[in-house]
Write a protein that holds these residues in place. Structure first.
Motif, PDB file in Angstrom:
ATOM      1  N   ILE A   1       0.804  -1.221   0.000  1.00 31.87           N
ATOM      2  CA  ILE A   1       0.000   0.000   0.000  1.00 31.87           C
ATOM      3  C   ILE A   1       0.839   1.274   0.000  1.00 31.87           C
ATOM      4  O   ILE A   1       0.311   2.359  -0.060  1.00 31.87           O
TER       5      ILE A   1
ATOM      6  N   VAL B   1     -15.247   1.723  -7.607  1.00 33.18           N
ATOM      7  CA  VAL B   1     -14.502   2.777  -8.278  1.00 33.18           C
ATOM      8  C   VAL B   1     -13.434   3.266  -7.311  1.00 33.18           C
ATOM      9  O   VAL B   1     -13.707   3.439  -6.130  1.00 33.18           O
ATOM     10  N   GLY B   2     -12.227   3.472  -7.799  1.00 32.33           N
ATOM     11  CA  GLY B   2     -11.198   4.049  -6.937  1.00 32.33           C
ATOM     12  C   GLY B   2      -9.862   3.390  -7.112  1.00 32.33           C
ATOM     13  O   GLY B   2      -9.658   2.544  -7.983  1.00 32.33           O
ATOM     14  N   GLN B   3      -8.984   3.791  -6.253  1.00 37.81           N
ATOM     15  CA  GLN B   3      -7.598   3.322  -6.217  1.00 37.81           C
ATOM     16  C   GLN B   3      -7.467   1.816  -6.405  1.00 37.81           C
ATOM     17  O   GLN B   3      -6.673   1.350  -7.193  1.00 37.81           O
TER      18      GLN B   3
ATOM     19  N   ILE C   1     -21.453   9.152  -0.705  1.00 36.63           N
ATOM     20  CA  ILE C   1     -20.020   8.845  -0.769  1.00 36.63           C
ATOM     21  C   ILE C   1     -19.280  10.063  -0.239  1.00 36.63           C
ATOM     22  O   ILE C   1     -19.541  11.189  -0.672  1.00 36.63           O
ATOM     23  N   SER C   2     -18.363   9.837   0.706  1.00 39.30           N
ATOM     24  CA  SER C   2     -17.722  10.991   1.340  1.00 39.30           C
ATOM     25  C   SER C   2     -16.668  11.637   0.435  1.00 39.30           C
ATOM     26  O   SER C   2     -16.378  12.813   0.565  1.00 39.30           O
TER      27      SER C   2
ATOM     28  N   GLN D   1      -8.876   7.950  -1.949  1.00 42.35           N
ATOM     29  CA  GLN D   1      -8.797   6.714  -2.738  1.00 42.35           C
ATOM     30  C   GLN D   1      -9.970   6.589  -3.700  1.00 42.35           C
ATOM     31  O   GLN D   1      -9.841   6.062  -4.786  1.00 42.35           O
TER      32      GLN D   1
ATOM     33  N   ILE E   1     -24.263  14.045  -3.945  1.00 42.11           N
ATOM     34  CA  ILE E   1     -25.456  14.106  -3.106  1.00 42.11           C
ATOM     35  C   ILE E   1     -25.079  13.502  -1.763  1.00 42.11           C
ATOM     36  O   ILE E   1     -24.729  12.323  -1.681  1.00 42.11           O
TER      37      ILE E   1
ATOM     38  N   LYS F   1     -25.594  14.112   2.765  1.00 42.55           N
ATOM     39  CA  LYS F   1     -26.288  14.902   3.791  1.00 42.55           C
ATOM     40  C   LYS F   1     -25.323  15.729   4.639  1.00 42.55           C
ATOM     41  O   LYS F   1     -25.761  16.588   5.393  1.00 42.55           O
TER      42      LYS F   1
ATOM     43  N   LEU G   1     -30.059  11.198   0.552  1.00 40.50           N
ATOM     44  CA  LEU G   1     -30.104  10.595  -0.783  1.00 40.50           C
ATOM     45  C   LEU G   1     -31.421   9.870  -1.037  1.00 40.50           C
ATOM     46  O   LEU G   1     -31.888   9.775  -2.159  1.00 40.50           O
TER      47      LEU G   1
HETATM   48  C1  LIG Z   1      -5.110   1.336   0.169  1.00 39.72           C
HETATM   49  C2  LIG Z   1      -6.547   1.755   0.142  1.00 39.72           C
HETATM   50  C3  LIG Z   1      -7.263   1.626  -1.035  1.00 39.72           C
HETATM   51  C4  LIG Z   1      -8.592   2.037  -1.119  1.00 39.72           C
HETATM   52  N1  LIG Z   1      -9.235   1.908  -2.304  1.00 39.72           N
HETATM   53  C5  LIG Z   1     -10.495   2.401  -2.408  1.00 39.72           C
HETATM   54  C6  LIG Z   1     -11.192   2.359  -3.648  1.00 39.72           C
HETATM   55  O1  LIG Z   1     -10.715   1.816  -4.656  1.00 39.72           O
HETATM   56  N2  LIG Z   1     -12.417   2.899  -3.713  1.00 39.72           N
HETATM   57  C7  LIG Z   1     -13.021   3.481  -2.634  1.00 39.72           C
HETATM   58  O2  LIG Z   1     -14.139   3.974  -2.784  1.00 39.72           O
HETATM   59  N3  LIG Z   1     -12.404   3.498  -1.454  1.00 39.72           N
HETATM   60  C8  LIG Z   1     -11.165   2.968  -1.305  1.00 39.72           C
HETATM   61  N4  LIG Z   1     -10.566   2.984  -0.086  1.00 39.72           N
HETATM   62  C9  LIG Z   1     -11.371   3.323   1.101  1.00 39.72           C
HETATM   63  C10 LIG Z   1     -11.518   4.806   1.341  1.00 39.72           C
HETATM   64  O3  LIG Z   1     -10.431   5.245   2.130  1.00 39.72           O
HETATM   65  C11 LIG Z   1     -12.812   5.108   2.080  1.00 39.72           C
HETATM   66  O4  LIG Z   1     -12.832   4.387   3.277  1.00 39.72           O
HETATM   67  C12 LIG Z   1     -14.069   4.784   1.290  1.00 39.72           C
HETATM   68  O5  LIG Z   1     -13.991   5.325  -0.011  1.00 39.72           O
HETATM   69  C13 LIG Z   1     -15.265   5.346   1.998  1.00 39.72           C
HETATM   70  O6  LIG Z   1     -16.439   5.018   1.303  1.00 39.72           O
HETATM   71  P1  LIG Z   1     -17.737   5.923   1.452  1.00 39.72           P
HETATM   72  O7  LIG Z   1     -17.466   7.289   0.955  1.00 39.72           O
HETATM   73  O8  LIG Z   1     -18.838   5.180   0.811  1.00 39.72           O
HETATM   74  O9  LIG Z   1     -18.026   5.876   3.012  1.00 39.72           O
HETATM   75  P2  LIG Z   1     -17.900   7.004   4.106  1.00 39.72           P
HETATM   76  O10 LIG Z   1     -16.605   7.663   4.071  1.00 39.72           O
HETATM   77  O11 LIG Z   1     -18.361   6.401   5.379  1.00 39.72           O
HETATM   78  O12 LIG Z   1     -18.956   8.075   3.633  1.00 39.72           O
HETATM   79  C14 LIG Z   1     -20.334   7.885   3.638  1.00 39.72           C
HETATM   80  C15 LIG Z   1     -20.961   9.221   3.270  1.00 39.72           C
HETATM   81  O13 LIG Z   1     -22.350   9.079   3.105  1.00 39.72           O
HETATM   82  C16 LIG Z   1     -23.024  10.198   3.650  1.00 39.72           C
HETATM   83  N5  LIG Z   1     -24.365   9.755   3.974  1.00 39.72           N
HETATM   84  C17 LIG Z   1     -24.763   8.878   4.931  1.00 39.72           C
HETATM   85  N6  LIG Z   1     -26.080   8.671   4.884  1.00 39.72           N
HETATM   86  C18 LIG Z   1     -26.554   9.453   3.874  1.00 39.72           C
HETATM   87  C19 LIG Z   1     -27.844   9.689   3.331  1.00 39.72           C
HETATM   88  N7  LIG Z   1     -28.916   9.059   3.806  1.00 39.72           N
HETATM   89  N8  LIG Z   1     -27.956  10.562   2.327  1.00 39.72           N
HETATM   90  C20 LIG Z   1     -26.879  11.204   1.821  1.00 39.72           C
HETATM   91  N9  LIG Z   1     -25.641  11.016   2.305  1.00 39.72           N
HETATM   92  C21 LIG Z   1     -25.485  10.152   3.311  1.00 39.72           C
HETATM   93  C22 LIG Z   1     -22.167  10.588   4.827  1.00 39.72           C
HETATM   94  O14 LIG Z   1     -22.350  11.962   5.127  1.00 39.72           O
HETATM   95  C23 LIG Z   1     -20.760  10.294   4.338  1.00 39.72           C
HETATM   96  O15 LIG Z   1     -20.183  11.428   3.717  1.00 39.72           O
HETATM   97  C24 LIG Z   1      -9.236   2.573   0.017  1.00 39.72           C
HETATM   98  C25 LIG Z   1      -8.531   2.695   1.204  1.00 39.72           C
HETATM   99  C26 LIG Z   1      -7.198   2.294   1.278  1.00 39.72           C
HETATM  100  C27 LIG Z   1      -6.467   2.463   2.557  1.00 39.72           C
END
Ligand SMILES: Cc1cc2nc3c(=O)[nH]c(=O)nc-3n(C[C@H](O)[C@H](O)[C@H](O)COP(=O)(O)OP(=O)(O)OC[C@H]3O[C@@H](n4cnc5c(N)ncnc54)[C@H](O)[C@@H]3O)c2cc1C
Ligand SMILES: Cc1cc2nc3c(=O)[nH]c(=O)nc-3n(C[C@H](O)[C@H](O)[C@H](O)COP(=O)(O)OP(=O)(O)OC[C@H]3O[C@@H](n4cnc5c(N)ncnc54)[C@H](O)[C@@H]3O)c2cc1C
Ligand code: SF4
Ligand code: SF4
Lengths: 266, 401
Positions: free
Chosen positions: A122, B328-330, B345-346, B350, B364, B366, B384
């Motif tokens: 990583i 999708v991502g790294q 998606i935050s 990555q 989109i 919250k 969402l």
């Molecule tokens: C080496 C490495 C590689 C990685 N590779 C990838 C990769 O390829 N792709 C990837 O995506 N990640 C990857 N990650 C993980 C990345 O770091 C994040 O943990 C991940 O992307 C978080 O996903 P998320 O945005 O869905 O979740 P979270 O970060 O938990 O975000 C969720 C979001 O949803 C919002 N939300 C919650 N409920 C609602 C609702 N009802 N309506 C609207 N919004 C809402 C929240 O406000 C928050 O912003 C990798 C990590 C590492 C260490």
């Protein structure tokens, strides 16, 4: 069955952040960990040993501190661990790293049946060391393995599933072979208390370039064709960042207007 | 051996260099910076020091090969399921610029059975290749490391290209690592930028590392050729196709038999959904915010109205809500759609690594503070589960579906 597992100590990159003011990497308090993919590699080796018997040898090339990741491997049940460490290895790119690790496997394990690596590290993130080691050892490689379906020691063959972009490829290969594993393959175990105690007391052999009989022109910076000239922080995307404000019944049609205007929606 | 030197007398103890080291090799001792054995001589700290106390001494390497015998830019034309990977065409587009800059030819390298080779060599020419080096035969029908690596190594040894580019796909990365090791050439992984010095012909390859947290520019030492890189799909635009272009096809024979190939493909199990994320013009993605597998329902409904593909963050994949093919991502797919709609998606670094070159990004979420809004073209702060169905309804109305 003789299995060699290659593991790397890496900084915990999930903790690494860029300081927006100085534009540098903030890594205070960032812990060093075993490359997460390598934990799956160790676990898979242990599972194979449980099923087919044999020995699990774990190897890491790195600075003296990398002893920590080898202790973790011992604590979960590896039979033997080796650190390969020498100032002459510093600055190694993937070509030199693969050479060094392959040399070590030959020197300490001898004839292996299986070599297991992580899919990628990583930090360097290249995924090149696994194929490099296989090529140096003259054995076939099976990358992105998500499942071992069969190992037949008599017939010297292995069948695995590889996780690719469009699905899963089932491949049969002769043994010995090298696998690089993805995280779907298993759930790494936690070390037992006894294991941790044993590992803490263990003397971990450290090998130098001489011990493994390395050619000094193929190790470290000297044996590395690539050179990292510059490291910098990624550019932020210049999104216009227009947050549409107001009540949803107004905002939603507004967004739809904007997207329809692009003519991308047909 | 290389050395990193910190001049004790010049160092003011400002500590600027400490966090700059990606390897944690620098620390403070009695008010001055010291380096330990974790140093990889990457040089990141050198320019940071405000008083130039840090110098990196690299050993000059004797040039042992005649690099003037290496010429032309080669692109590996990869294919799967009867289709050329679009990354290969993207690389022909970028390769064209490199070849023009150093005044050499742009060539394709293509392996397969006779039927595929004939068809795809023409396509490579239509996308800009002046020559295509091919090897054909039943052994090369599908990608397997052994025959492909042998074919590439033989061609590279014979024709000595200056540069060889591969797509950073699972196939390209499996393949390039083997080829580079066999010919002992440098290989830069997963590049997102290529730049060439027209005088020296040195290729500056830029790539993300440390999970996308840093970028590195890498160059090969002059006594290693060819300069090889794997390049991430979708970072370079597709060049225009021109079927009237003419090119030369050079055929060579593979000196290998089936019993020398150590692996056999038993079967291929296609992913559940056939829609190809990498080629989609519009993608609607869901993240942890969708809350569960059923949370993808509104996402799919919006995607259906738009004729879009469904993507996801790793958090949703890791939770088992959607298969990995959608990530999708790294560590998932890199996509470059016209429109990317990220729901719940935050916007982690990555995730961004896989989608930030999208033309338009809609977020989109919250949480108004979510980092995704910083890279979004348009954003709506909201739940969402309310916003996405409203969008679906509105699009249905406009599109008359
Ligand atoms: C080496 C490495 C590689 C990685 N590779 C990838 C990769 O390829 N792709 C990837 O995506 N990640 C990857 N990650 C993980 C990345 O770091 C994040 O943990 C991940 O992307 C978080 O996903 P998320 O945005 O869905 O979740 P979270 O970060 O938990 O975000 C969720 C979001 O949803 C919002 N939300 C919650 N409920 C609602 C609702 N009802 N309506 C609207 N919004 C809402 C929240 O406000 C928050 O912003 C990798 C990590 C590492 C260490
Ligand atoms: C910013 C940056 C960018 C770089 N880019 C490149 C590049 O493009 N090309 C290049 O050739 N080098 C590059 N390097 C150097 C490269 O990171 C090192 O050679 C590193 O030792 C191995 O590469 P990796 O971390 O990518 O490992 P990967 O190839 O991603 O690792 C795959 C697997 O190999 C095994 N493995 C890797 N390292 C070791 C080890 N030290 N001991 C035991 N097993 C190991 C593990 O099983 C691991 O899971 C780069 C270095 C930096 C700092
Ligand atoms: S050269 Fe790179 S690894 Fe060495 S101390 Fe400087 S920043 Fe750290
Ligand atoms: S940046 Fe320069 S002056 Fe500051 S602590 Fe580091 S070496 Fe010393």
């Amino acid at each position: 069955m003789k299995i060699a597992v290659c593991i790397k100590q890496v900084p915990d990159t999930t903790d690494v952040k860029i300081d927006p003011k100085t534009n540098t990497l903030v890594r205070e308090g960032v812990a060093s960990i075993t490359n997460p993919f390598d934990e799956y590699a160790v676990e898979e080796a242990l599972l194979i040993r449980e099923k087919h018997g044999g020995e699990v040898h774990v190897i890491s090339m790195g600075p003296p501190q990398a002893i920590e990741v080898l202790k973790n491997a011992l604590a979960v049940g590896a039979d033997k661990v080796y650190l390969v460490s020498d100032r002459a290895f510093a600055g190694a790119d993937t070509l030199a790293t693969a050479y060094t690790v392959a040399k070590t496997i030959k020197a300490v394990v001898g004839d292996v049946d299986l070599v297991i690596c992580g899919k990628q590290a990583i930090d360097g993130d290249t995924a090149q060391v696994g194929p490099g080691i296989a090529t140096r050892l003259g054995i076939p490689q099976l990358t992105y393995v998500s499942k071992i379906k069969e190992i037949n020691l008599e017939k010297k063959k292995i069948v695995v599933e590889r996780l690719l972009e469009y699905g899963r490829e089932v491949v049969e290969s002769s043994l010995p072979a090298l696998l690089t594993v993805v995280k779907d393959i298993n759930e790494p175990r936690l070390p037992s208390l006894l294991g941790i105690k044993k590992a803490a007391k263990a003397q971990i052999p450290t090998l130098t370039a001489k011990d493994i009989g390395a050619d000094e022109n193929r190790i470290g910076l000297k044996g590395s064709p690539t050179w990292v000239m510059r490291v910098f922080s990624p550019e932020a995307r210049g999104g216009s960042g227009e947050i549409l404000k107001g009540e949803l019944p107004e905002v939603v049609p507004l967004l739809v207007n904007k997207l329809m205007d692009t003519k991308f929606i047909k | 051996m290389a050395k990193l030197l910190i001049d004790k007398d010049t160092c003011t103890g400002c500590e600027s260099c400490i966090p700059a080291c990606p390897f944690g090799a620098l620390s403070m001792k009695e008010g001055i910076a010291v380096v330990d054995e974790k140093c990889t001589f990457c040089g990141a700290c050198v320019d940071i020091c405000p008083v130039s106390a840090i110098t990196l001494e690299k050993e000059e390497k004797a040039v042992t090969i005649d690099i003037t015998t290496y010429k032309d830019v080669w692109v590996f034309i990869e294919h799967e399921f009867g289709k050329v990977g679009s990354v290969s065409f993207e690389l022909l587009g970028e390769g064209r610029k490199l070849a023009d800059a150093i005044g050499c030819k742009l060539c394709g390298m293509l392996f397969g059975d006779q039927e595929t080779v004939d068809k795809f060599a023409k396509e490579a020419i239509a996308y800009g290749a002046e020559k295509v080096y091919v090897m054909e035969g039943p052994l090369l029908k599908e990608y397997r490391t052994d025959p492909y690596a042998k074919a590439a190594v033989d061609l590279i040894r014979k024709y000595k290209p200056e540069i060889v580019l591969f797509g950073a796909t699972t196939q390209g990365r499996d393949f390039a690592g083997t080829v580079a090791t066999t010919i002992e050439a440098g290989l830069t992984a997963d590049c997102t930028g290529l730049e060439i010095d027209p005088e020296t012909k040195y290729l500056k390859q830029t790539r993300p590392a440390f999970g996308g947290n840093i970028m590195a520019t890498i160059q090969d030492y002059p006594n290693y050729r060819p300069q090889m890189s794997t390049v991430r799909p979708k970072v370079f635009a597709m060049p225009p196709r021109d079927d009237s272009r003419k090119g030369e096809i050079i055929r060579e024979t593979l000196q290998m038999t089936e019993d020398q190939v150590r692996t056999k493909i038993v079967e291929f199990i296609r992913g559940a959904e056939t829609i190809n994320l990498a080629d989609a013009e519009i993608i609607v993605s869901g993240g942890r915010g969708v809350g569960g597998p059923e949370g993808f329902k509104p996402i799919r409904e919006l995607a259906e109205v738009l004729g879009a593909a469904v993507g996801s963050s790793r958090a949703a994949v890791d939770s088992g809500w959607i298969p990995y093919e959608h990530q999708v991502g790294q560590t998932g797919r890199t996509v470059r759609p016209k429109i990317y709609i990220a729901c719940g998606i935050s916007g982690s670094i990555q995730h961004q690594a896989g989608m930030k070159t999208s033309d338009i990004i809609v977020a989109i979420n919250k949480d108004a503070e979510a980092p995704i809004f910083k890279i979004a073209t348009y954003g709506i702060v909201g739940d969402l589960f309310t916003v996405v169905p409203m969008l679906t309804q509105e699009f249905k109305k406009r599109l008359g579906r």
